[in-house]
Design a protein around this motif. Sequence first.
Motif, PDB file in Angstrom:
ATOM      1  N   ARG A   1      40.628  40.323  31.341  1.00  0.00           N
ATOM      2  CA  ARG A   1      41.695  39.945  32.255  1.00  0.00           C
ATOM      3  C   ARG A   1      41.092  39.255  33.471  1.00  0.00           C
ATOM      4  O   ARG A   1      39.958  39.550  33.857  1.00  0.00           O
ATOM      5  N   PRO A   2      41.830  38.352  34.119  1.00  0.00           N
ATOM      6  CA  PRO A   2      41.315  37.720  35.341  1.00  0.00           C
ATOM      7  C   PRO A   2      40.991  38.755  36.412  1.00  0.00           C
ATOM      8  O   PRO A   2      41.634  39.800  36.510  1.00  0.00           O
ATOM      9  N   ILE A   3      39.994  38.454  37.222  1.00  0.00           N
ATOM     10  CA  ILE A   3      39.574  39.361  38.295  1.00  0.00           C
ATOM     11  C   ILE A   3      40.646  39.468  39.365  1.00  0.00           C
ATOM     12  O   ILE A   3      40.912  40.552  39.893  1.00  0.00           O
ATOM     13  N   GLY A   4      41.267  38.353  39.704  1.00  0.00           N
ATOM     14  CA  GLY A   4      42.314  38.363  40.722  1.00  0.00           C
ATOM     15  C   GLY A   4      41.796  38.851  42.064  1.00  0.00           C
ATOM     16  O   GLY A   4      40.716  38.467  42.520  1.00  0.00           O
ATOM     17  N   ASN A   5      42.558  39.740  42.703  1.00  0.00           N
ATOM     18  CA  ASN A   5      42.196  40.253  44.030  1.00  0.00           C
ATOM     19  C   ASN A   5      41.515  41.620  43.957  1.00  0.00           C
ATOM     20  O   ASN A   5      41.353  42.276  44.992  1.00  0.00           O
ATOM     21  N   SER A   6      41.135  42.057  42.778  1.00  0.00           N
ATOM     22  CA  SER A   6      40.514  43.378  42.645  1.00  0.00           C
ATOM     23  C   SER A   6      39.150  43.397  43.329  1.00  0.00           C
ATOM     24  O   SER A   6      38.456  42.383  43.411  1.00  0.00           O
ATOM     25  N   VAL A   7      38.767  44.574  43.841  1.00  0.00           N
ATOM     26  CA  VAL A   7      37.514  44.700  44.586  1.00  0.00           C
ATOM     27  C   VAL A   7      36.363  45.135  43.686  1.00  0.00           C
ATOM     28  O   VAL A   7      35.193  45.031  44.083  1.00  0.00           O
ATOM     29  N   THR A   8      36.655  45.631  42.500  1.00  0.00           N
ATOM     30  CA  THR A   8      35.631  45.948  41.521  1.00  0.00           C
ATOM     31  C   THR A   8      36.270  45.956  40.143  1.00  0.00           C
ATOM     32  O   THR A   8      37.488  45.796  40.015  1.00  0.00           O
TER      33      THR A   8
ATOM     34  N   VAL B   1      31.262  40.979  34.869  1.00  0.00           N
ATOM     35  CA  VAL B   1      29.854  40.778  34.494  1.00  0.00           C
ATOM     36  C   VAL B   1      29.545  39.287  34.373  1.00  0.00           C
ATOM     37  O   VAL B   1      28.519  38.801  34.873  1.00  0.00           O
ATOM     38  N   LEU B   2      30.431  38.525  33.715  1.00  0.00           N
ATOM     39  CA  LEU B   2      30.187  37.099  33.522  1.00  0.00           C
ATOM     40  C   LEU B   2      30.217  36.336  34.845  1.00  0.00           C
ATOM     41  O   LEU B   2      29.503  35.339  35.011  1.00  0.00           O
ATOM     42  N   ALA B   3      31.043  36.794  35.787  1.00  0.00           N
ATOM     43  CA  ALA B   3      31.063  36.144  37.096  1.00  0.00           C
ATOM     44  C   ALA B   3      29.739  36.352  37.822  1.00  0.00           C
ATOM     45  O   ALA B   3      29.266  35.463  38.545  1.00  0.00           O
ATOM     46  N   GLU B   4      29.130  37.505  37.622  1.00  0.00           N
ATOM     47  CA  GLU B   4      27.857  37.809  38.277  1.00  0.00           C
ATOM     48  C   GLU B   4      26.675  37.198  37.532  1.00  0.00           C
ATOM     49  O   GLU B   4      25.659  36.855  38.142  1.00  0.00           O
ATOM     50  N   HIS B   5      26.816  37.079  36.208  1.00  0.00           N
ATOM     51  CA  HIS B   5      25.739  36.530  35.368  1.00  0.00           C
ATOM     52  C   HIS B   5      26.345  35.460  34.451  1.00  0.00           C
ATOM     53  O   HIS B   5      26.552  35.693  33.259  1.00  0.00           O
ATOM     54  N   PRO B   6      26.632  34.285  34.984  1.00  0.00           N
ATOM     55  CA  PRO B   6      27.390  33.271  34.232  1.00  0.00           C
ATOM     56  C   PRO B   6      26.663  32.709  33.018  1.00  0.00           C
ATOM     57  O   PRO B   6      27.292  32.062  32.181  1.00  0.00           O
ATOM     58  N   ARG B   7      25.352  32.937  32.895  1.00  0.00           N
ATOM     59  CA  ARG B   7      24.611  32.407  31.748  1.00  0.00           C
ATOM     60  C   ARG B   7      24.407  33.470  30.666  1.00  0.00           C
ATOM     61  O   ARG B   7      23.772  33.206  29.650  1.00  0.00           O
ATOM     62  N   LEU B   8      24.943  34.638  30.880  1.00  0.00           N
ATOM     63  CA  LEU B   8      24.811  35.726  29.911  1.00  0.00           C
ATOM     64  C   LEU B   8      25.596  35.406  28.643  1.00  0.00           C
ATOM     65  O   LEU B   8      26.744  34.961  28.713  1.00  0.00           O
ATOM     66  N   GLU B   9      24.972  35.618  27.491  1.00  0.00           N
ATOM     67  CA  GLU B   9      25.655  35.391  26.219  1.00  0.00           C
ATOM     68  C   GLU B   9      26.160  36.720  25.675  1.00  0.00           C
ATOM     69  O   GLU B   9      25.497  37.747  25.780  1.00  0.00           O
ATOM     70  N   TRP B  10      27.335  36.675  25.036  1.00  0.00           N
ATOM     71  CA  TRP B  10      28.096  37.892  24.758  1.00  0.00           C
ATOM     72  C   TRP B  10      28.755  37.770  23.383  1.00  0.00           C
ATOM     73  O   TRP B  10      29.309  36.726  23.051  1.00  0.00           O
ATOM     74  N   LEU B  11      28.690  38.849  22.598  1.00  0.00           N
ATOM     75  CA  LEU B  11      29.370  38.902  21.311  1.00  0.00           C
ATOM     76  C   LEU B  11      30.260  40.133  21.287  1.00  0.00           C
ATOM     77  O   LEU B  11      29.780  41.262  21.405  1.00  0.00           O
ATOM     78  N   THR B  12      31.570  39.923  21.163  1.00  0.00           N
ATOM     79  CA  THR B  12      32.535  41.016  21.078  1.00  0.00           C
ATOM     80  C   THR B  12      32.999  41.167  19.636  1.00  0.00           C
ATOM     81  O   THR B  12      33.427  40.196  19.012  1.00  0.00           O
ATOM     82  N   ILE B  13      32.941  42.400  19.120  1.00  0.00           N
ATOM     83  CA  ILE B  13      33.249  42.677  17.720  1.00  0.00           C
ATOM     84  C   ILE B  13      34.338  43.750  17.640  1.00  0.00           C
ATOM     85  O   ILE B  13      34.247  44.776  18.310  1.00  0.00           O
ATOM     86  N   GLY B  14      35.364  43.482  16.810  1.00  0.00           N
ATOM     87  CA  GLY B  14      36.393  44.490  16.554  1.00  0.00           C
ATOM     88  C   GLY B  14      37.721  44.244  17.226  1.00  0.00           C
ATOM     89  O   GLY B  14      38.632  45.062  17.098  1.00  0.00           O
ATOM     90  N   VAL B  15      37.857  43.104  17.944  1.00  0.00           N
ATOM     91  CA  VAL B  15      39.104  42.839  18.668  1.00  0.00           C
ATOM     92  C   VAL B  15      40.264  42.648  17.686  1.00  0.00           C
ATOM     93  O   VAL B  15      40.087  42.199  16.556  1.00  0.00           O
ATOM     94  N   ARG B  16      41.455  42.972  18.168  1.00  0.00           N
ATOM     95  CA  ARG B  16      42.646  42.852  17.328  1.00  0.00           C
ATOM     96  C   ARG B  16      43.884  42.894  18.219  1.00  0.00           C
ATOM     97  O   ARG B  16      43.788  43.103  19.434  1.00  0.00           O
ATOM     98  N   GLY B  17      45.045  42.674  17.610  1.00  0.00           N
ATOM     99  CA  GLY B  17      46.291  42.718  18.360  1.00  0.00           C
ATOM    100  C   GLY B  17      46.521  41.448  19.158  1.00  0.00           C
ATOM    101  O   GLY B  17      45.950  40.390  18.899  1.00  0.00           O
ATOM    102  N   VAL B  18      47.378  41.551  20.178  1.00  0.00           N
ATOM    103  CA  VAL B  18      47.769  40.419  21.029  1.00  0.00           C
ATOM    104  C   VAL B  18      47.332  40.715  22.454  1.00  0.00           C
ATOM    105  O   VAL B  18      47.596  41.803  22.983  1.00  0.00           O
ATOM    106  N   ASP B  19      46.661  39.748  23.090  1.00  0.00           N
ATOM    107  CA  ASP B  19      46.176  39.909  24.464  1.00  0.00           C
ATOM    108  C   ASP B  19      46.993  39.017  25.385  1.00  0.00           C
ATOM    109  O   ASP B  19      46.859  37.798  25.344  1.00  0.00           O
ATOM    110  N   PRO B  20      47.855  39.587  26.249  1.00  0.00           N
ATOM    111  CA  PRO B  20      48.713  38.750  27.093  1.00  0.00           C
ATOM    112  C   PRO B  20      47.990  38.106  28.265  1.00  0.00           C
ATOM    113  O   PRO B  20      48.471  37.128  28.831  1.00  0.00           O
ATOM    114  N   HIS B  21      46.815  38.648  28.648  1.00  0.00           N
ATOM    115  CA  HIS B  21      46.106  38.105  29.803  1.00  0.00           C
ATOM    116  C   HIS B  21      44.615  38.063  29.472  1.00  0.00           C
ATOM    117  O   HIS B  21      43.960  39.102  29.394  1.00  0.00           O
ATOM    118  N   ILE B  22      44.059  36.862  29.304  1.00  0.00           N
ATOM    119  CA  ILE B  22      42.636  36.743  28.988  1.00  0.00           C
ATOM    120  C   ILE B  22      42.053  35.566  29.749  1.00  0.00           C
ATOM    121  O   ILE B  22      42.655  34.498  29.834  1.00  0.00           O
TER     122      ILE B  22
END
Length: 403
Positions: free
Chosen positions: A230-237, A247-268
Amino acid sequence: MTSQNLAEASWVLNPAFRVQGAELVNQAEGVRLALTPPLLELWERRDAAPAVQLTEEAEEALRKVRLIVPPGASAAAIDGLARRAGATLSLPSGAKAGAAAWGLIGAPLDMGGPPGPRPKDAVPVVRDALSRRFQLLAQPTAWSWMLRARPAEALSGVVDHGDLLVDPRTDTGAVAHERLRALVRTVLAQGHRPMVIGGDHSVSYPTISAVADEHPTLRVVHFDAHADRRPIGNSVTADCGNFVSWVLAEHPRLEWLTIGVRGVDPHIDMAANPEEERVSYLTADEARTPRVVEKIARFCDGRPIHLTVDIDVLDPTYAPDVVYPSCGGLDPETLTALVRNVIDSGRLVAGDMVEACPSPTGRHPAATRLADLVEAVQLAEAGRALADHGGQPGMNTVVGGGA
């Protein structure tokens, strides 16, 4: 024996300690040290130049009780970092261990959510389950049919660093996260590989960020039913639904693999330019196909890997006690096999296991599955070490059946 000046080393005196009579006391962590002449000299000359010289043995002893901490952890350590757990866990390293010991951290923290059992309350349940597994693994006569060997000969081992100090009356999420970041830094500086037991998935933000600072070429393998972007928005952490974005905002060159996602994501929070996207995804259905093994091998490719597992990646049939269950998930055998693939393909330098809740029935299936995975990591690494020494581990790193 070599020695080094404390002012020139990567350590500072922990500001949580105070002199009380004939002792140095860290009240927050419950640590009391007799104020011996060497410790008194160290304390009195902490701001002097040149500072006291420390032998390697003395430095190691002071690190273990956190009298000295990395400079980056100092500010967060003022109110203490962790308290000794009620049931301390340990697992000795075997003679053939091929990797550094794991540094276990309990993180009883979550950022809120729907009413019901909370992930922060599962830490002692997971610890209890792990104690039984560790007792069995440590027995020198124990035999693993998966390894076709005695696991005690090659275990990487576990050192317990306690449970993160969290005061729900006064600590904000940002404060707790910075304290966890500091604690992870102390574990890394002691030569251990952090293994954090949560808590909700927000604990992965400070954990992975600290590990990425230590390992610039780090890659993350993330098992989860949700993308948590979800977007960071105005959250403080970070919270459990946007920790990846943090994590990606702090380390923008980090490579990431997410496994097992499913369903519908309304905010990404996806990259505007697909060529700049640093995250790859495998759905739960894709994770049950043979191509997943090749995908993991290409992604890990011998790199340092942080493994993060939200236990809701499993189907609710196997792990019903989670905050956000999602049908169509993996079965435990498939998840364990995929974790073994990660260990075989990369160099596991850190991990976290999160999002189990205690069960009202007292059976705690989700927490039990987390403990199973920690044990599976130990066995997989033992198998790899035995193979490196000419043993016959007999392991199968293949994908299991579907849920």
